[in-house]
Write a protein that holds these residues in place. Structure first.
Motif, PDB file in Angstrom:
ATOM      1  N   PHE A 120     -13.422  -9.788   4.078  1.00 47.98           N
ATOM      2  CA  PHE A 120     -12.117 -10.387   3.768  1.00 47.98           C
ATOM      3  C   PHE A 120     -11.088  -9.311   3.405  1.00 47.98           C
ATOM      4  O   PHE A 120      -9.921  -9.381   3.810  1.00 47.98           O
ATOM      5  CB  PHE A 120     -12.277 -11.375   2.603  1.00 47.98           C
ATOM      6  N   ALA A 121     -11.507  -8.312   2.651  1.00 47.26           N
ATOM      7  CA  ALA A 121     -10.592  -7.255   2.215  1.00 47.26           C
ATOM      8  C   ALA A 121      -9.983  -6.521   3.412  1.00 47.26           C
ATOM      9  O   ALA A 121      -8.820  -6.127   3.394  1.00 47.26           O
ATOM     10  CB  ALA A 121     -11.314  -6.269   1.303  1.00 47.26           C
ATOM     11  N   ARG A 122     -10.785  -6.353   4.483  1.00 39.66           N
ATOM     12  CA  ARG A 122     -10.270  -5.657   5.666  1.00 39.66           C
ATOM     13  C   ARG A 122      -9.177  -6.470   6.336  1.00 39.66           C
ATOM     14  O   ARG A 122      -8.152  -5.920   6.756  1.00 39.66           O
ATOM     15  CB  ARG A 122     -11.402  -5.401   6.656  1.00 39.66           C
ATOM     16  N   PHE A 123      -9.382  -7.758   6.430  1.00 36.62           N
ATOM     17  CA  PHE A 123      -8.356  -8.604   7.027  1.00 36.62           C
ATOM     18  C   PHE A 123      -7.081  -8.604   6.189  1.00 36.62           C
ATOM     19  O   PHE A 123      -5.977  -8.550   6.710  1.00 36.62           O
ATOM     20  CB  PHE A 123      -8.872 -10.046   7.176  1.00 36.62           C
ATOM     21  N   LYS A 124      -7.257  -8.651   4.899  1.00 30.93           N
ATOM     22  CA  LYS A 124      -6.099  -8.650   3.999  1.00 30.93           C
ATOM     23  C   LYS A 124      -5.299  -7.354   4.142  1.00 30.93           C
ATOM     24  O   LYS A 124      -4.072  -7.370   4.227  1.00 30.93           O
ATOM     25  CB  LYS A 124      -6.579  -8.826   2.559  1.00 30.93           C
ATOM     26  N   ALA A 125      -6.008  -6.238   4.204  1.00 31.90           N
ATOM     27  CA  ALA A 125      -5.337  -4.937   4.336  1.00 31.90           C
ATOM     28  C   ALA A 125      -4.665  -4.795   5.691  1.00 31.90           C
ATOM     29  O   ALA A 125      -3.625  -4.136   5.814  1.00 31.90           O
ATOM     30  CB  ALA A 125      -6.343  -3.810   4.121  1.00 31.90           C
ATOM     31  N   ALA A 126      -5.246  -5.419   6.728  1.00 29.87           N
ATOM     32  CA  ALA A 126      -4.693  -5.282   8.078  1.00 29.87           C
ATOM     33  C   ALA A 126      -3.500  -6.191   8.322  1.00 29.87           C
ATOM     34  O   ALA A 126      -2.791  -6.036   9.313  1.00 29.87           O
ATOM     35  CB  ALA A 126      -5.772  -5.573   9.107  1.00 29.87           C
ATOM     36  N   SER A 127      -3.280  -7.147   7.411  1.00 30.90           N
ATOM     37  CA  SER A 127      -2.153  -8.061   7.575  1.00 30.90           C
ATOM     38  C   SER A 127      -0.885  -7.392   7.066  1.00 30.90           C
ATOM     39  O   SER A 127      -0.678  -7.248   5.862  1.00 30.90           O
ATOM     40  CB  SER A 127      -2.406  -9.357   6.804  1.00 30.90           C
ATOM     41  N   LEU A 128      -0.048  -6.952   7.984  1.00 29.11           N
ATOM     42  CA  LEU A 128       1.150  -6.194   7.630  1.00 29.11           C
ATOM     43  C   LEU A 128       2.385  -7.084   7.629  1.00 29.11           C
ATOM     44  O   LEU A 128       2.523  -7.978   8.465  1.00 29.11           O
ATOM     45  CB  LEU A 128       1.358  -5.042   8.613  1.00 29.11           C
ATOM     46  N   SER A 129       3.255  -6.812   6.708  1.00 28.54           N
ATOM     47  CA  SER A 129       4.542  -7.504   6.695  1.00 28.54           C
ATOM     48  C   SER A 129       5.350  -7.079   7.917  1.00 28.54           C
ATOM     49  O   SER A 129       5.184  -5.972   8.445  1.00 28.54           O
ATOM     50  CB  SER A 129       5.301  -7.143   5.420  1.00 28.54           C
ATOM     51  N   SER A 130       6.230  -7.964   8.363  1.00 29.53           N
ATOM     52  CA  SER A 130       7.136  -7.570   9.448  1.00 29.53           C
ATOM     53  C   SER A 130       8.199  -6.608   8.938  1.00 29.53           C
ATOM     54  O   SER A 130       8.940  -6.012   9.711  1.00 29.53           O
ATOM     55  CB  SER A 130       7.803  -8.800  10.061  1.00 29.53           C
ATOM     56  N   ASP A 131       8.279  -6.473   7.619  1.00 28.63           N
ATOM     57  CA  ASP A 131       9.198  -5.524   6.995  1.00 28.63           C
ATOM     58  C   ASP A 131       8.441  -4.274   6.574  1.00 28.63           C
ATOM     59  O   ASP A 131       7.282  -4.352   6.154  1.00 28.63           O
ATOM     60  CB  ASP A 131       9.853  -6.118   5.748  1.00 28.63           C
ATOM     61  N   ALA A 132       9.092  -3.138   6.705  1.00 35.19           N
ATOM     62  CA  ALA A 132       8.592  -1.906   6.102  1.00 35.19           C
ATOM     63  C   ALA A 132       9.357  -1.687   4.797  1.00 35.19           C
ATOM     64  O   ALA A 132      10.490  -2.143   4.648  1.00 35.19           O
ATOM     65  CB  ALA A 132       8.793  -0.720   7.046  1.00 35.19           C
ATOM     66  N   THR A 133       8.736  -1.011   3.859  1.00 36.45           N
ATOM     67  CA  THR A 133       9.314  -0.872   2.520  1.00 36.45           C
ATOM     68  C   THR A 133       9.550   0.590   2.186  1.00 36.45           C
ATOM     69  O   THR A 133       8.669   1.430   2.355  1.00 36.45           O
ATOM     70  CB  THR A 133       8.389  -1.502   1.461  1.00 36.45           C
ATOM     71  N   LEU A 134      10.751   0.853   1.713  1.00 37.31           N
ATOM     72  CA  LEU A 134      11.126   2.195   1.259  1.00 37.31           C
ATOM     73  C   LEU A 134      11.153   2.202  -0.262  1.00 37.31           C
ATOM     74  O   LEU A 134      11.792   1.343  -0.885  1.00 37.31           O
ATOM     75  CB  LEU A 134      12.512   2.561   1.802  1.00 37.31           C
ATOM     76  N   TYR A 135      10.467   3.182  -0.852  1.00 38.03           N
ATOM     77  CA  TYR A 135      10.420   3.324  -2.306  1.00 38.03           C
ATOM     78  C   TYR A 135      11.182   4.581  -2.722  1.00 38.03           C
ATOM     79  O   TYR A 135      11.298   5.540  -1.953  1.00 38.03           O
ATOM     80  CB  TYR A 135       8.981   3.427  -2.791  1.00 38.03           C
ATOM     81  N   ASP A 136      11.674   4.569  -3.948  1.00 37.19           N
ATOM     82  CA  ASP A 136      12.310   5.780  -4.449  1.00 37.19           C
ATOM     83  C   ASP A 136      11.250   6.709  -5.014  1.00 37.19           C
ATOM     84  O   ASP A 136      10.042   6.438  -4.941  1.00 37.19           O
ATOM     85  CB  ASP A 136      13.411   5.438  -5.461  1.00 37.19           C
ATOM     86  N   ARG A 137      11.648   7.811  -5.593  1.00 40.48           N
ATOM     87  CA  ARG A 137      10.716   8.835  -6.060  1.00 40.48           C
ATOM     88  C   ARG A 137       9.829   8.323  -7.201  1.00 40.48           C
ATOM     89  O   ARG A 137       8.755   8.864  -7.454  1.00 40.48           O
ATOM     90  CB  ARG A 137      11.481  10.089  -6.472  1.00 40.48           C
ATOM     91  N   ASN A 138      10.267   7.265  -7.879  1.00 43.76           N
ATOM     92  CA  ASN A 138       9.494   6.711  -8.991  1.00 43.76           C
ATOM     93  C   ASN A 138       8.728   5.448  -8.618  1.00 43.76           C
ATOM     94  O   ASN A 138       8.198   4.768  -9.486  1.00 43.76           O
ATOM     95  CB  ASN A 138      10.430   6.422 -10.169  1.00 43.76           C
ATOM     96  N   GLY A 139       8.713   5.118  -7.327  1.00 40.65           N
ATOM     97  CA  GLY A 139       7.955   3.955  -6.883  1.00 40.65           C
ATOM     98  C   GLY A 139       8.732   2.648  -6.917  1.00 40.65           C
ATOM     99  O   GLY A 139       8.156   1.584  -6.686  1.00 40.65           O
TER     100      GLY A 139
END
Length: 728
Positions: free
Chosen positions: A33-52
């Protein structure tokens, strides 16, 4: 009896088909189950700042709209209850296939009566996980149904019931492109799935059976789901809530890639995100600072709003860390103020204007053509080029005469810069700019002498990082996009001492006062070196400068290329630059860049008190204490009068024989030629050639030649008035 017979018949069909229909690949990868959960990607990509902290979410998958996976415990219990009540009442009792429902469905089909169907939540999940089992047009084949049942039972053996529910709610498609309860909840209800109430959960689950159903049909289904949960009283308010939810859903689907609330709080660096995020790079921890990014964006919008009546709507801000090269802020546009907010002003190529002058002066200092104390000539000049005469002008259309190199650079005088480039040659300067990371498209000969005044198209990113090299005393490295990115070995592109002298000049408030005054947006509470620039017709203006720690670049203009109305670098870009620089140093003490080895500090005096006595920096071996104007090799021979393009008119009230035009040029051993005829000019003690010319109407060309006959200066002027013959 008939019901039992139908059930027996169904069992018989399933058993006979299993050896042929079941694909061994089905279910083979469903143990984790964990593999499927990790492989499910959002259609959005996320940009983080230097502090997360989240800076930006950017849609990169255009096939579906899906947000990040949510755990079952983070989904409202109302959704779970509505789902089970509507889709699979015996979910916690069966092992993947609800044989009672299968029998009921078979019985209904036999007598042509409608039933709920026999597909359990687990079977529906199997259809989502396995590509070959996904429903196409029409219903699934019997073989697919058998395989679906097989995969469902495999899931039940390997996954917990709550994991099956969690996966289903994250992978099930809703209306349009929306996939998963997270995306639907944000778009349709503008909230996180954890906040859905009974009515919202019923509306969401009602969409599962018919994603494209009408409002009336969804209302009917949602009410039935509420009744099955013993909540019939909630049906009274249902119609209005469905109408509101559909309206929000329509608005959300109309704006491709935006997830309402989510992007409202994560839409701080769209241009930077588009640069670094992709299908392969779904998450990126950048070097940006969220607080600085917000402040720089707000400052740009605030100052551009004040310039709305001057035909300016676009701008960009870039902040770099001098030591590391890390990008700390990247504001690509003014957002809603702009008609072209998708254009990235940090990367767009625009005319650089006077922002290239510091690199020209640095090169001249490095080559010992001048010192900061040298006297330069700010008088009209006409340069012969392959395209005709090049006649540069100062920004204010006035000329200052003799000035020091310090004053000429700090006050951004054009003519001295062009004269320096004549000595250095455009190709050499072009190669220096290329070494500083400026990806110029043409050659030095293409730009010619206009390169001194910034005729080349350069991006704010390239230009700001080149200024960072000045701050680092000539040491150049590329910028860094992430704190995790390894550093690059620096290249010493410019000589350190000459770079420091340029920095000292750009920080000199008194030296820039000739053009900008003592108080302007270029003045800061801490030590900073800064330069402005304005391109032709006020289409771009810039302000780029640095402290000991940061380099800040600002561009203001119009993405369309339309000219601004009376907006210069000091009134357009400089206030934003000053704002950001003060913010960066709000809690940092005053620090000045230390001089490198090989510099000498010397008090200088000028003949005739041309400029006030001062202490000046010199490269070792070039120091002077007395500057004699008459021996300055930087005063180039040139025509003093008439001025280029001048129109003179004969006065009918003055006798013609008494009308004369004084022709004058600065040249010790040159000759004046008018319309191809040499003039017998006299030389005075100031090394000025002069000739009193009897004017006659027409267009005239005046040339200044050296002793060998080479052209040193040339102008064209016109005389108008009564017709007469030229004197013999």
């Amino acid at each position: 009896m008939w019901r039992q017979a139908a059930l027996a018949c169904l069992y018989s069909q399933l058993c006979s088909l299993l050896p042929y229909a079941v694909n061994p690949a089905y279910g083979g990868e469903l143990s984790d189950f964990a593999r499927f959960k990790a492989a499910s990607l959002s259609s959005d990509a996320t940009l983080y700042d230097r502090n997360g902290q989240v800076l930006q979410r950017l849609r990169v998958d255009m096939q579906e709209r899906k947000l990040a996976w949510v755990r079952l415990e983070d989904i409202s219990p109302a959704v779970r209850n509505a789902l089970i009540a509507s889709e699979d009442k015996r979910f916690y009792e069966h092992s993947g296939v609800d044989w009672s429902a299968v029998a009921a469905s078979a019985w209904g089909n036999l007598w042509n009566t409608r039933t709920r169907g026999a597909s359990t939540i687990t079977m529906q999940l199997a259809g989502l996980l396995e590509q070959d089992l996904r429903r196409k047009a029409g219903s699934r084949s019997l073989a697919q149904k058998v395989n679906q049942a097989w995969v469902a039972q495999t899931l039940e053996r390997n996954w917990k019931k709550d994991q099956i529910l969690e996966a289903y709610l994250n992978l099930v498609p809703f209306r349009g492109e929306l996939v998963g309860i997270h995306a639907l909840s944000q778009v349709m209800f503008q909230k996180h799935p954890s906040g859905l109430d009974y009515i919202e959960a019923a509306i969401a689950v009602a969409l599962l059976r018919g994603p494209n159903a009408t409002e009336a049909k969804v209302t009917e289904r949602a009410c039935q789901i509420l009744r099955e949960q013993k909540q019939p009283g909630l049906c009274a308010n249902l119609e209005g809530q469905v109408r509101l939810a559909f309206a929000q859903l329509s608005r959300g689907l109309a704006v491709a890639g935006n997830f309402s609330n989510e992007t409202a709080v994560a839409n701080l660096a769209p241009h930077f995100a588009r640069k670094v995020l992709s299908l392969q790079q779904r998450e990126f921890r950048s070097s940006l600072s969220r607080s600085l990014q917000v402040y720089a964006r707000d400052s740009l919008v605030r100052h551009l709003s004040a310039l709305a009546d001057r035909n300016v709507e676009d701008g960009a801000v870039l902040v770099l860390d001098n030591a590391t090269g890390e990008i700390l802020a990247w504001v690509g546009s003014s957002g809603q103020l702009s008609d072209a907010s998708q254009v990235d002003g940090v990367q767009a190529l625009r005319q650089a204007g006077s922002t290239l002058k510091p690199f020209l002066y640095q090169m001249a200092l490095e080559n010992r053509l001048i010192t900061a104390a040298s006297v330069l000539d700010d008088t009209p000049v006409n340069l012969s080029t392959s395209n005709g005469l090049y006649i540069p002008q100062n920004y204010d259309k006035h000329f200052k005469g003799l000035v020091s190199a310090r004053t000429a650079l700090a006050s951004s005088l054009n003519i001295p810069a062009v004269r320096l480039l004549v000595s250095l040659q455009p190709e050499a300067f072009f190669q220096r700019l290329r070494a500083l990371g400026m990806d110029l498209r043409e050659s030095g000969s293409y730009y010619g002498y206009s390169l001194a005044l910034g005729s080349a198209d350069i991006s704010l990113l390239q230009l700001t990082n080149a200024y960072r090299a000045l701050a680092n005393q000539g040491s150049y490295t590329p910028v860094k996009w992430s704190v995790a990115e390894p550093g690059t070995a620096p290249t010493q592109v410019m000589q350190a001492g000459a770079s420091y002298i340029v920095s000292d000049i750009l920080s000199d408030r008194a030296a820039r006062s000739v053009t900008f005054g003592l108080e302007s947006a270029l003045s800061t509470r801490v030590w900073t070196a800064v330069k402005t620039g304005t391109s032709k017709d006020m289409r771009d203006n810039w302000c780029i400068g640095y402290s000991d720690r940061y380099t800040v670049g600002v561009w203001v203009g119009n993405a369309s290329g339309a000219p601004m109305w009376d907006v210069s670098g000091v009134t357009g870009a400089a206030p934003v630059w000053q704002d950001v620089m003060h913010y960066l140093h709000r809690s940092r003490p005053q620090r000045i860049i230390a001089p490198p080895n090989g510099l000498v500090r010397q008090t200088i005096r000028y003949d005739n008190a041309l400029e006030a006595e001062r202490s000046e920096w010199f490269l070792a071996g070039t120091a002077q204490s007395q500057i004699q104007l008459g021996t300055s090799h930087q005063i180039q021979p040139h025509i003093l009068y008439p001025k280029a393009g001048m129109i003179a008119a004969l006065d009918p009230d003055i006798p013609l024989e008494r009308q004369r035009i004084r022709i004058a040029a600065y040249s010790e051993r040159g000759m004046l030629v008018l319309d191809g005829k040499k003039l017998t000019a006299s030389l005075n003690p100031k090394k000025e050639l002069s000739y009193d010319w009897f004017p006659f109407p027409g267009r005239h060309v005046l040339s200044l030649l050296d002793a060998e006959g080479y052209l040193q200066d040339q102008i064209v002027f016109e005389v108008r008035g009564a017709q007469m013959k030229a004197p013999r």
